[in-house]
Design a protein around this motif. Structure first.
Motif, mmCIF file in Angstrom:
data_model
loop_
_atom_site.group_PDB
_atom_site.id
_atom_site.type_symbol
_atom_site.label_atom_id
_atom_site.label_comp_id
_atom_site.label_asym_id
_atom_site.label_seq_id
_atom_site.Cartn_x
_atom_site.Cartn_y
_atom_site.Cartn_z
ATOM 1 N N HIS A 1 8.716 11.172 6.021
ATOM 2 C CA HIS A 1 7.497 10.444 5.647
ATOM 3 C C HIS A 1 7.935 9.197 4.890
ATOM 4 O O HIS A 1 8.373 9.285 3.744
ATOM 5 C CB HIS A 1 6.619 11.372 4.786
ATOM 6 C CG HIS A 1 5.257 10.817 4.474
ATOM 7 N ND1 HIS A 1 4.257 11.596 3.909
ATOM 8 C CD2 HIS A 1 4.722 9.590 4.641
ATOM 9 C CE1 HIS A 1 3.170 10.868 3.746
ATOM 10 N NE2 HIS A 1 3.426 9.636 4.171
ATOM 11 N N HIS B 1 1.076 3.697 8.534
ATOM 12 C CA HIS B 1 -0.323 4.134 8.653
ATOM 13 C C HIS B 1 -0.939 3.677 9.976
ATOM 14 O O HIS B 1 -1.000 2.478 10.269
ATOM 15 C CB HIS B 1 -1.156 3.561 7.502
ATOM 16 C CG HIS B 1 -0.748 4.077 6.153
ATOM 17 N ND1 HIS B 1 -1.079 5.333 5.703
ATOM 18 C CD2 HIS B 1 -0.018 3.510 5.163
ATOM 19 C CE1 HIS B 1 -0.584 5.516 4.485
ATOM 20 N NE2 HIS B 1 0.073 4.428 4.132
ATOM 21 N N GLU C 1 1.449 8.043 10.492
ATOM 22 C CA GLU C 1 0.578 8.783 9.577
ATOM 23 C C GLU C 1 -0.851 8.406 9.912
ATOM 24 O O GLU C 1 -1.263 7.253 9.742
ATOM 25 C CB GLU C 1 0.902 8.459 8.112
ATOM 26 C CG GLU C 1 0.046 9.278 7.150
ATOM 27 C CD GLU C 1 0.424 9.076 5.685
ATOM 28 O OE1 GLU C 1 1.143 8.114 5.368
ATOM 29 O OE2 GLU C 1 -0.019 9.897 4.854
ATOM 30 N N HIS D 1 -4.767 12.876 5.622
ATOM 31 C CA HIS D 1 -3.708 12.194 6.364
ATOM 32 C C HIS D 1 -2.867 13.207 7.135
ATOM 33 O O HIS D 1 -2.454 14.226 6.579
ATOM 34 C CB HIS D 1 -2.807 11.392 5.419
ATOM 35 C CG HIS D 1 -3.486 10.179 4.844
ATOM 36 N ND1 HIS D 1 -2.877 9.338 3.941
ATOM 37 C CD2 HIS D 1 -4.733 9.679 5.056
ATOM 38 C CE1 HIS D 1 -3.716 8.356 3.627
ATOM 39 N NE2 HIS D 1 -4.852 8.548 4.288
ATOM 40 N N HIS E 1 0.191 15.444 1.706
ATOM 41 C CA HIS E 1 -0.309 15.426 0.311
ATOM 42 C C HIS E 1 -1.719 15.989 0.109
ATOM 43 O O HIS E 1 -2.635 15.255 -0.274
ATOM 44 C CB HIS E 1 -0.239 14.001 -0.246
ATOM 45 C CG HIS E 1 -0.748 12.911 0.678
ATOM 46 N ND1 HIS E 1 -2.044 12.876 1.145
ATOM 47 C CD2 HIS E 1 -0.129 11.839 1.226
ATOM 48 C CE1 HIS E 1 -2.193 11.813 1.916
ATOM 49 N NE2 HIS E 1 -1.056 11.177 1.998
ATOM 50 N N ASP F 1 7.497 10.047 1.088
ATOM 51 C CA ASP F 1 6.378 9.124 1.329
ATOM 52 C C ASP F 1 6.771 7.756 0.774
ATOM 53 O O ASP F 1 6.018 7.118 0.041
ATOM 54 C CB ASP F 1 5.098 9.660 0.670
ATOM 55 C CG ASP F 1 3.844 8.992 1.191
ATOM 56 O OD1 ASP F 1 3.947 8.090 2.048
ATOM 57 O OD2 ASP F 1 2.746 9.376 0.738
HETATM 58 ZN ZN ZN Z 1 -0.912 9.442 3.047
#
Ligand code: ZN
Ligand code: ZN
Length: 322
Positions: free
Chosen positions: A24, A56, A76, A89, A126, A183
């Motif tokens: 991620h 994203h 994502e 997400h 998350h 992330d």
């Molecule tokens: Zn996210």
């Protein structure tokens, strides 16, 4: 009693390769600070084997690089949590293209199916940061799991641990793996604090995706699993030095072994028989290279193990379904 006896996969000596995976991470193609090629270089330099760029709602093409790092493709996907309205997400890992979804419109089930159709494995990111209610994830059974730790959510605001969501979902009978990931947005801020160790049959994108789908991995902030063994009357864990080993089964069942003189004495006194044998119960080893877990008549549906070292860093095994 157990369907598996002895060492459980992926710790049972099957042929394959352990790969340190960053699953991620964001680049300048969305809200990350590093370009795709710099993100690649950053992870290659840090000794990773696998990187998924997960910008994203887009698929970022693989940047070139003269290193050994394997890029597996990722994204994502932004969805809306149906009850709370929060950001739900979904990571698509190992995809060869952008999955066929409509961001903020598709359902979780549709997105999970689209990731699979695009050749990938999907994980809910998350859950705590998102404020997800545990009962608003219809379709989560079509995903491959959940992020049990997210470094960015940790350093930013302390909402990093998906342990409780994962525990409740598993206790309800769902089968979900648990990954950990940075992330990564800002180099040096949330970088290299957690990762996923994948045991793949070979060093290829498809083998990593298969391993992610099969649960052949564990999540970690540092501690390492050496072995988990299931026996008729106990579960044994071997790891790098930690201060606690916790065995989670379907709630309310579970047990923890703590390092330290008090706990060691307590359990040894209570559980050891005269000849020093430990037939059942929990015993702490020397800073926990082993644990013994009472199975008794508990109606166990799964067991999984969480390690925590003296710096508070955890590692999470996947569940073994019994
Ligand atoms: Zn996210
Ligand atoms: Zn992200």
């Amino acid at each position: 009693m157990p369907p598996i006896s002895g060492r459980i996969p992926p710790f049972n000596g099957d042929s394959g390769v352990w790969l340190r995976c960053a699953l991620h991470a964001h680049t300048t193609e969305s809200d990350g600070w590093l370009s795709p090629s710099m993100l690649r270089r950053y992870h290659a330099q840090a000794g990773y084997d696998v990187l998924a760029i997960t910008d994203h709602d887009r698929f970022t093409p693989e940047p070139e690089g003269n290193d050994q790092l394997m890029l597996i493709g990722g994204t994502e996907i932004s969805l809306i949590a149906p009850k709370s309205g929060g950001p739900l997400h979904l990571l698509g890992l190992g995809v060869g293209q952008m999955p066929a979804v409509t961001p903020n419109k598709s359902t979780l089930a549709e997105a999970a199916d689209a990731v699979r159709a695009a050749g990938g494995a999907s994980f809910v990111a998350h859950p705590v940061w998102s404020g997800l209610l545990t009962d608003e994830v219809a379709g989560i059974e079509r995903t491959d799991g959940v992020e049990v730790f997210n470094s960015s959510c940790d350093v930013e605001q302390g909402r990093a641990y998906g342990d409780i969501h994962w525990d409740l979902w598993l206790s309800q009978g769902l089968r979900l793996g648990g990954i950990a990931a940075d992330d990564l947005h800002l180099p040096g801020y949330e970088a290299f604090r957690s990762w996923t160790m994948v045991f793949a049959r070979e060093r290829s994108r498809q083998a990593v995706v298969d391993a992610l789908r099969e649960g052949s991995f564990y999540a970690t902030m540092g501690p390492r699993f050496e072995a988990i063994e299931l026996h008729e009357d106990r579960l044994e864990v071997r790891s790098t030095p930690v201060r606690s080993i916790t065995v989670y089964a379907n709630a309310p069942y579970g047990a923890r072994v703590n390092a330290g003189h008090h706990e060691l004495t307590f359990h040894a006194t209570r559980l050891r028989t005269e000849d020093g044998h430990v037939p059942e119960g929990i015993v702490a080893g020397d800073l926990l290279s082993g644990a013994i877990f009472p199975r008794g008549n508990w109606p166990l549906k799964f067991v999984r193990v969480v390690l925590e070292d003296d710096r508070g860093r955890r590692a999470w095994s996947n569940p073994v379904y019994l």
